[in-house]
Each structure stands twice: as structure tokens, then as C-alpha cells.
Write a protein that holds these residues in place. Structure first.
Motif, PDB file in Angstrom:
ATOM      1  N   ARG A  56       0.840  -1.197   0.000  1.00 40.27           N
ATOM      2  CA  ARG A  56       0.000   0.000   0.000  1.00 40.27           C
ATOM      3  C   ARG A  56       0.874   1.246   0.000  1.00 40.27           C
ATOM      4  O   ARG A  56       2.069   1.194   0.287  1.00 40.27           O
ATOM      5  CB  ARG A  56      -0.932   0.001   1.220  1.00 40.27           C
ATOM      6  CG  ARG A  56      -0.240   0.236   2.525  1.00 40.27           C
ATOM      7  CD  ARG A  56      -1.130   0.015   3.728  1.00 40.27           C
ATOM      8  NE  ARG A  56      -1.515  -1.390   3.858  1.00 40.27           N
ATOM      9  CZ  ARG A  56      -0.736  -2.308   4.427  1.00 40.27           C
ATOM     10  NH1 ARG A  56       0.472  -1.979   4.890  1.00 40.27           N
ATOM     11  NH2 ARG A  56      -1.131  -3.550   4.520  1.00 40.27           N
ATOM     12  N   THR A  57       0.239   2.345  -0.311  1.00 42.57           N
ATOM     13  CA  THR A  57       0.921   3.637  -0.243  1.00 42.57           C
ATOM     14  C   THR A  57       0.040   4.597   0.543  1.00 42.57           C
ATOM     15  O   THR A  57      -1.197   4.515   0.490  1.00 42.57           O
ATOM     16  CB  THR A  57       1.213   4.185  -1.650  1.00 42.57           C
ATOM     17  OG1 THR A  57       1.995   5.381  -1.550  1.00 42.57           O
ATOM     18  CG2 THR A  57      -0.055   4.478  -2.410  1.00 42.57           C
ATOM     19  N   ARG A  58       0.671   5.501   1.255  1.00 41.40           N
ATOM     20  CA  ARG A  58      -0.044   6.451   2.111  1.00 41.40           C
ATOM     21  C   ARG A  58       0.251   7.855   1.599  1.00 41.40           C
ATOM     22  O   ARG A  58       1.415   8.270   1.532  1.00 41.40           O
ATOM     23  CB  ARG A  58       0.426   6.277   3.555  1.00 41.40           C
ATOM     24  CG  ARG A  58      -0.307   7.115   4.597  1.00 41.40           C
ATOM     25  CD  ARG A  58       0.213   6.734   5.985  1.00 41.40           C
ATOM     26  NE  ARG A  58      -0.253   7.655   7.004  1.00 41.40           N
ATOM     27  CZ  ARG A  58      -1.408   7.555   7.651  1.00 41.40           C
ATOM     28  NH1 ARG A  58      -2.224   6.549   7.376  1.00 41.40           N
ATOM     29  NH2 ARG A  58      -1.743   8.441   8.576  1.00 41.40           N
ATOM     30  N   SER A  59      -0.790   8.587   1.235  1.00 40.40           N
ATOM     31  CA  SER A  59      -0.600   9.903   0.628  1.00 40.40           C
ATOM     32  C   SER A  59      -1.587  10.911   1.202  1.00 40.40           C
ATOM     33  O   SER A  59      -2.519  10.561   1.937  1.00 40.40           O
ATOM     34  CB  SER A  59      -0.768   9.812  -0.891  1.00 40.40           C
ATOM     35  OG  SER A  59      -2.066   9.320  -1.217  1.00 40.40           O
ATOM     36  N   VAL A  60      -1.358  12.174   0.850  1.00 31.20           N
ATOM     37  CA  VAL A  60      -2.229  13.261   1.299  1.00 31.20           C
ATOM     38  C   VAL A  60      -2.737  14.003   0.071  1.00 31.20           C
ATOM     39  O   VAL A  60      -1.956  14.419  -0.787  1.00 31.20           O
ATOM     40  CB  VAL A  60      -1.480  14.235   2.227  1.00 31.20           C
ATOM     41  CG1 VAL A  60      -2.377  15.416   2.586  1.00 31.20           C
ATOM     42  CG2 VAL A  60      -1.008  13.527   3.488  1.00 31.20           C
ATOM     43  N   MET A  61      -4.046  14.165  -0.022  1.00 30.10           N
ATOM     44  CA  MET A  61      -4.667  14.937  -1.105  1.00 30.10           C
ATOM     45  C   MET A  61      -5.750  15.822  -0.511  1.00 30.10           C
ATOM     46  O   MET A  61      -6.619  15.339   0.218  1.00 30.10           O
ATOM     47  CB  MET A  61      -5.254  14.002  -2.171  1.00 30.10           C
ATOM     48  CG  MET A  61      -4.215  13.238  -2.989  1.00 30.10           C
ATOM     49  SD  MET A  61      -4.949  12.263  -4.318  1.00 30.10           S
ATOM     50  CE  MET A  61      -5.809  11.012  -3.375  1.00 30.10           C
ATOM     51  N   GLY A  62      -5.661  17.121  -0.818  1.00 32.90           N
ATOM     52  CA  GLY A  62      -6.654  18.048  -0.292  1.00 32.90           C
ATOM     53  C   GLY A  62      -6.680  18.100   1.216  1.00 32.90           C
ATOM     54  O   GLY A  62      -7.731  18.341   1.821  1.00 32.90           O
ATOM     55  N   GLY A  63      -5.524  17.840   1.828  1.00 35.89           N
ATOM     56  CA  GLY A  63      -5.433  17.880   3.279  1.00 35.89           C
ATOM     57  C   GLY A  63      -5.865  16.596   3.962  1.00 35.89           C
ATOM     58  O   GLY A  63      -5.720  16.455   5.181  1.00 35.89           O
TER      59      GLY A  63
END
Length: 243
Positions: free
Chosen positions: A59-66
């Protein structure tokens, strides 16, 4: 765009001894994307009998739009198994030991109780790290190590370039870092270091025979004497043309 091999060593040694640097040391050691490293959980790690570790990138952990999102790796090839050896295994163990120690003491940070969410690289309260919180500790460690300040993603560039300079085939590196084709690895991630270009002069002339080298050395010794100490022309060593 990437640390030189020497800079990479300095940064790695600074990061692996710093709690906030464990994730950076591991990224540099394995070539994982920031989101992949942050998405690792302890059930993705298996310690082997020979002292190595097997890490499953799922898996990958990301931030979009806060907001924080978790999902599968960027590409199908990103879902992979990575073999970890050497001091990078100790980085994993150190990260876990720090979490256990902090959790046992039930420490509070910023008014929050410790809550172990199972991430390999967590915040000081045990929760998953945000990818948009990495640059500040990255910059601090770069300055501490005396290397240029780069973004966390450039550790992936550094890994690829250093291992390629060591002779690892580009197709092997492409599989290691989860690319679907070698073109992306070669075109974007492979940086050529100045040290790799030393000694690349094309010189087909064979080494001079021993006798010519001996005469050349004698002439150099004569020419290096202080003024007034040179022998006369009649006493000088014969030139290669007359000997």
C-alpha cells in the motif's frame, strides 16, 4: 537531484541514528517511495533466520486536499517484495524498539495519548505519518549531515543512481523500485556522478617500453635540478634518439 555516494553515506549515518530519520534511512537503503514507506505496517515485515528481513510493499499512504488516503501502490509492479539486509534491518528494529518504549511509558505528545496503529514508521503518538510532514525533519537531517537539502523523494533517485554506479543492472533496479519499464528508471532516476566520468579517456597507445620509461625518468630528474646545478651538454644523459 540526488546525493553523491559520499553525501548519501553522510546522510544515511545521520538519519539511522535519529528517531525522525528512521523512515529516511530506510527509503535510502531500499529505494521505496515516501508513500510506500509510510504505508508499511509491521505485518508486512518478516524477519528471516539469516538476519535479513522481507518487506511486502502492499500500500501507499498519501495526502490529497489535506486528507490522508491509503491505497495500492502506484503501479502493479509496485506491489512487490523487497529483501532488506545489513544496517537497514537494524533501522526496522530500532523503530519498533522506540515504539514499544514510548507505548510502555504511555507518554503524551501534544496533548495526545500514545496509540499504536501498527505502522513501521509512526509519529510520536504511534499514529501513521503524513507525507506532507516529512520535509522539515528531512531538511534538519540534511543540514546536520552537511549535505544539500533535498526532498524525501530524491532519496529514491539517490538509491537508484548509487546502485547503478556500483554496477547493478538497470532492469534489476527497475524491478526493485517498482517501475513498470526500465525507460522511466533510466531516464528520470539514473543520475551520472562526476566520479563515474573520471578515467574515461580513450587511449589506445600501449605503455612505453621499460627502456623508454627509464630514459624519461632520467630526463625529468635532470630538468628538476635547481638552476646552476645542471651538467653540461656533454655530460648530460643521451636523448632517446641517440642512445
Amino acid at each position: 537531484m540526488a546525493f553523491t555516494p559520499e553525501q548519501a553515506v553522510r546522510f544515511y549515518n545521520a538519519a539511522r541514528l535519529d528517531r525522525d530519520g528512521y523512515v529516511f534511512a530506510f527509503m535510502l537503503a531500499t529505494g521505496l517511495r515516501p508513500g510506500e514507506a509510510l504505508g508499511l505496517r509491521w505485518d508486512d515485515v518478516t524477519y528471516e533466520a539469516d538476519g535479513s528481513a522481507t518487506v511486502h510493499v502492499r500500500r501507499t499512504r498519501s495526502v490529497m486536499g489535506g486528507e490522508v488516503y491509503e491505497g495500492p501502490p502506484k503501479t502493479a509492479q509496485g506491489n512487490r517484495t523487497v529483501s532488506v539486509t545489513g544496517s537497514a534491518v537494524q533501522v526496522l528494529r530500532d523503530s519498533r524498539a522506540e515504539q514499544v518504549l514510548t507505548g510502555t511509558k504511555r507518554l503524551r505528545f501534544g496533548g495526545h495519548d500514545y496509540r499504536d496503529e501498527g505502522y513501521v514508521f509512526s509519529t510520536r503518538v504511534g499514529t501513521g505519518k503524513r507525507s506532507d510532514s516529512l520535509q522539515r525533519p528531512m531538511s534538519r537531517l540534511c543540514e546536520a549531515a552537511g549535505v544539500p537539502v533535498l526532498s524525501p523523494h530524491k532519496l529514491r533517485h539517490t538509491y537508484t543512481s548509487v546502485k547503478a554506479a556500483e554496477g547493478v543492472p538497470i532492469e534489476v533496479l527497475s524491478a526493485q523500485i517498482g517501475h513498470k519499464d526500465t525507460g522511466t528508471t533510466q531516464r528520470i532516476y539514473r543520475h551520472v556522478f562526476e566520479s563515474e566520468r573520471v578515467g574515461l579517456t580513450f587511449d589506445p597507445v600501449p605503455p612505453a617500453p621499460r627502456e623508454v620509461r627509464r630514459i624519461t625518468a632520467k630526463v625529468r630528474r635532470v630538468n628538476s635540478r635547481p638552476a646552476g646545478t645542471h651538467p653540461s651538454a656533454a655530460q648530460a644523459d643521451p636523448s632517446p634518439d641517440t642512445e
